[in-house]
Motif scaffolding. Structure first.
Motif, PDB file in Angstrom:
ATOM      1  N   VAL A   3     -26.370  47.902 -11.734  1.00  0.00           N
ATOM      2  CA  VAL A   3     -25.100  48.119 -11.039  1.00  0.00           C
ATOM      3  C   VAL A   3     -24.054  48.519 -12.081  1.00  0.00           C
ATOM      4  N   PRO A   4     -23.782  49.806 -12.263  1.00  0.00           N
ATOM      5  CA  PRO A   4     -22.850  50.246 -13.300  1.00  0.00           C
ATOM      6  C   PRO A   4     -21.396  50.260 -12.828  1.00  0.00           C
ATOM      7  N   ASP A   5     -20.495  50.047 -13.786  1.00  0.00           N
ATOM      8  CA  ASP A   5     -19.061  50.147 -13.518  1.00  0.00           C
ATOM      9  C   ASP A   5     -18.646  51.601 -13.726  1.00  0.00           C
ATOM     10  N   LEU A   6     -18.496  52.336 -12.656  1.00  0.00           N
ATOM     11  CA  LEU A   6     -18.197  53.762 -12.753  1.00  0.00           C
ATOM     12  C   LEU A   6     -16.776  54.042 -13.238  1.00  0.00           C
ATOM     13  N   TYR A   7     -15.903  53.045 -13.195  1.00  0.00           N
ATOM     14  CA  TYR A   7     -14.516  53.254 -13.612  1.00  0.00           C
ATOM     15  C   TYR A   7     -14.293  52.967 -15.100  1.00  0.00           C
ATOM     16  N   TYR A   8     -15.343  52.847 -15.882  1.00  0.00           N
ATOM     17  CA  TYR A   8     -15.204  52.397 -17.264  1.00  0.00           C
ATOM     18  C   TYR A   8     -14.316  53.310 -18.106  1.00  0.00           C
ATOM     19  N   ARG A   9     -14.219  54.587 -17.759  1.00  0.00           N
ATOM     20  CA  ARG A   9     -13.347  55.490 -18.528  1.00  0.00           C
ATOM     21  C   ARG A   9     -11.878  55.083 -18.439  1.00  0.00           C
ATOM     22  N   LEU A  10     -11.531  54.339 -17.394  1.00  0.00           N
ATOM     23  CA  LEU A  10     -10.145  53.928 -17.167  1.00  0.00           C
ATOM     24  C   LEU A  10      -9.842  52.567 -17.774  1.00  0.00           C
ATOM     25  N   GLY A  11     -10.808  51.967 -18.441  1.00  0.00           N
ATOM     26  CA  GLY A  11     -10.645  50.608 -18.947  1.00  0.00           C
ATOM     27  C   GLY A  11     -11.353  49.632 -18.031  1.00  0.00           C
ATOM     28  N   THR A  12     -10.841  48.421 -17.959  1.00  0.00           N
ATOM     29  CA  THR A  12     -11.443  47.390 -17.110  1.00  0.00           C
ATOM     30  C   THR A  12     -10.608  47.241 -15.844  1.00  0.00           C
ATOM     31  N   LEU A  13     -11.132  47.723 -14.733  1.00  0.00           N
ATOM     32  CA  LEU A  13     -10.442  47.617 -13.444  1.00  0.00           C
ATOM     33  C   LEU A  13     -11.194  46.621 -12.562  1.00  0.00           C
ATOM     34  N   ARG A  14     -10.485  45.597 -12.114  1.00  0.00           N
ATOM     35  CA  ARG A  14     -11.078  44.618 -11.211  1.00  0.00           C
ATOM     36  C   ARG A  14     -10.082  44.378 -10.076  1.00  0.00           C
ATOM     37  N   PHE A  15     -10.476  44.761  -8.873  1.00  0.00           N
ATOM     38  CA  PHE A  15      -9.591  44.644  -7.726  1.00  0.00           C
ATOM     39  C   PHE A  15      -9.913  43.387  -6.916  1.00  0.00           C
ATOM     40  N   ASP A  16      -8.867  42.661  -6.534  1.00  0.00           N
ATOM     41  CA  ASP A  16      -9.018  41.480  -5.679  1.00  0.00           C
ATOM     42  C   ASP A  16      -9.075  41.971  -4.230  1.00  0.00           C
ATOM     43  N   VAL A  17     -10.236  42.468  -3.852  1.00  0.00           N
ATOM     44  CA  VAL A  17     -10.385  43.207  -2.596  1.00  0.00           C
ATOM     45  C   VAL A  17      -9.946  42.413  -1.360  1.00  0.00           C
ATOM     46  N   PRO A  18     -10.248  41.110  -1.244  1.00  0.00           N
ATOM     47  CA  PRO A  18      -9.797  40.379  -0.045  1.00  0.00           C
ATOM     48  C   PRO A  18      -8.278  40.392   0.137  1.00  0.00           C
ATOM     49  N   ARG A  19      -7.538  40.596  -0.945  1.00  0.00           N
ATOM     50  CA  ARG A  19      -6.073  40.641  -0.859  1.00  0.00           C
ATOM     51  C   ARG A  19      -5.549  42.074  -0.938  1.00  0.00           C
ATOM     52  N   ARG A  20      -6.382  42.996  -0.583  1.00  0.00           N
ATOM     53  CA  ARG A  20      -5.996  44.407  -0.668  1.00  0.00           C
ATOM     54  C   ARG A  20      -4.764  44.699   0.182  1.00  0.00           C
ATOM     55  N   ASN A  21      -3.807  45.426  -0.411  1.00  0.00           N
ATOM     56  CA  ASN A  21      -2.611  45.849   0.307  1.00  0.00           C
ATOM     57  C   ASN A  21      -2.363  47.325   0.012  1.00  0.00           C
ATOM     58  N   ASP A  22      -1.246  47.855   0.495  1.00  0.00           N
ATOM     59  CA  ASP A  22      -0.984  49.289   0.330  1.00  0.00           C
ATOM     60  C   ASP A  22      -0.896  49.674  -1.147  1.00  0.00           C
ATOM     61  N   ALA A  23      -0.253  48.830  -1.948  1.00  0.00           N
ATOM     62  CA  ALA A  23      -0.101  49.144  -3.370  1.00  0.00           C
ATOM     63  C   ALA A  23      -1.462  49.189  -4.067  1.00  0.00           C
ATOM     64  N   MET A  24      -2.323  48.230  -3.753  1.00  0.00           N
ATOM     65  CA  MET A  24      -3.663  48.224  -4.345  1.00  0.00           C
ATOM     66  C   MET A  24      -4.451  49.439  -3.884  1.00  0.00           C
ATOM     67  N   SER A  25      -4.294  49.816  -2.646  1.00  0.00           N
ATOM     68  CA  SER A  25      -5.030  50.964  -2.115  1.00  0.00           C
ATOM     69  C   SER A  25      -4.657  52.245  -2.859  1.00  0.00           C
ATOM     70  N   VAL A  26      -3.396  52.373  -3.252  1.00  0.00           N
ATOM     71  CA  VAL A  26      -2.968  53.545  -4.020  1.00  0.00           C
ATOM     72  C   VAL A  26      -3.714  53.607  -5.345  1.00  0.00           C
ATOM     73  N   VAL A  27      -3.844  52.467  -6.008  1.00  0.00           N
ATOM     74  CA  VAL A  27      -4.538  52.427  -7.297  1.00  0.00           C
ATOM     75  C   VAL A  27      -6.030  52.719  -7.111  1.00  0.00           C
ATOM     76  N   ILE A  28      -6.620  52.159  -6.071  1.00  0.00           N
ATOM     77  CA  ILE A  28      -8.039  52.402  -5.804  1.00  0.00           C
ATOM     78  C   ILE A  28      -8.295  53.882  -5.551  1.00  0.00           C
ATOM     79  N   ARG A  29      -7.419  54.502  -4.760  1.00  0.00           N
ATOM     80  CA  ARG A  29      -7.585  55.936  -4.495  1.00  0.00           C
ATOM     81  C   ARG A  29      -7.455  56.753  -5.776  1.00  0.00           C
ATOM     82  N   GLY A  30      -6.539  56.353  -6.641  1.00  0.00           N
ATOM     83  CA  GLY A  30      -6.382  57.056  -7.912  1.00  0.00           C
ATOM     84  C   GLY A  30      -7.620  56.917  -8.786  1.00  0.00           C
ATOM     85  N   ALA A  31      -8.183  55.710  -8.827  1.00  0.00           N
ATOM     86  CA  ALA A  31      -9.405  55.496  -9.602  1.00  0.00           C
ATOM     87  C   ALA A  31     -10.553  56.306  -9.033  1.00  0.00           C
TER      88      ALA A  31
END
Length: 242
Positions: free
Chosen positions: A60-88
């Motif tokens: 299971v590879p971390d495909l976002y590794y070029r961006l550093g270490t990204l870890r999203f608290d998905v159960p608490r996802r909100n509009d601001a987090m969604s913007v970052v996820i879309r950017g990643a």
């Protein structure tokens, strides 16, 4: 069960990943589980362990590794987090993930517990096209699955449907009936392209379910459809890899 955090060396650097396989004698066919847009997280580790328990070596590879270490608290996802996820998500392309996959395959080839030869993979959401691209790029990828993949049919030169004639293995593709991320033309256009290319495949739409139905941590989780898709995927892998 043997579980470990590992590093995959790619063309672009060091890619963190999770690996799991049975704690039993012998070697096991390798499966790459490409992550969905919310990224590397415990839910994917659990899915990787499920695959391993079925008799596979799962990476299971971390495909976002070029961006550093990204870890999203998905159960608490909100509009601001969604913007970052879309950017990643937009930071990735079929080409870059295919290049990373070359490193993943090299890593797998160096593992004592991995059975040499044919490989399998699965991608959900943004990784649906990555799974098909890997099947087209690497002849050893003999069993690839994609669930509610986005951008499966586009006008871009690297659209997965344009490379189906290069696929030597078998595909399983599943969609959700209710999915605003997948335009209505995708299923018929992809089906026509698969038939024209002569690609061995099974493609279906799960009635009454939404995008994301495979993940138990999401509100759109549908346990019946999820288990049916798992059965299809394991059948695909078992027939082609074991």
């Amino acid at each position: 069960m043997i579980e470990q955090d590992v590093i995959v060396n790619t063309k672009y650097g060091r890619q963190p990943a999770f690996a799991a396989c049975p704690d039993a004698p012998g070697q096991f066919p390798a499966i790459i589980l490409y992550m969905d847009a919310p990224g590397f997280r415990e839910e994917l580790r659990i899915m990787g362990k499920r695959i391993a328990k079925h008799g596979y070596f799962c990476l299971v590879p971390d495909l976002y590794y070029r961006l550093g270490t990204l870890r999203f608290d998905v159960p608490r996802r909100n509009d601001a987090m969604s913007v970052v996820i879309r950017g990643a998500m937009k930071s990735l392309s079929n080409a870059t993930v295919a290049e990373d996959t070359a490193g993943m395959i090299a890593f797998l080839d160096g593992q004592d517990k991995v059975k040499p030869g044919s490989l399998g993979c699965v991608g959900h959401c943004m990784s649906g096209p990555f799974a098909l691209t890997a099947a087209a790029r690497f002849p050893r990828m003999q069993a690839a699955a994609a669930l509610y993949g986005v951008d499966m049919v586009t006008e871009q030169p690297d659209s997965p449907h344009r490379a189906l004639d290069r696929i030597k293995g078998e595909l399983y593709i599943g969609f959700a009936e209710i999915d605003p991320a997948v335009p209505a033309n995708v299923f018929p256009d992809l089906e026509n392209a698969l038939k024209a290319a002569g690609t061995k495949h099974r493609m279906e739409t799960f009635k009454g379910v939404h995008h994301g139905f495979c993940f138990s941590g999401r509100p759109d989780y549908d346990p019946i459809a999820a288990e049916e898709s798992w059965a299809r995927i394991f059948n695909l892998w078992d027939r082609n890899l074991k």
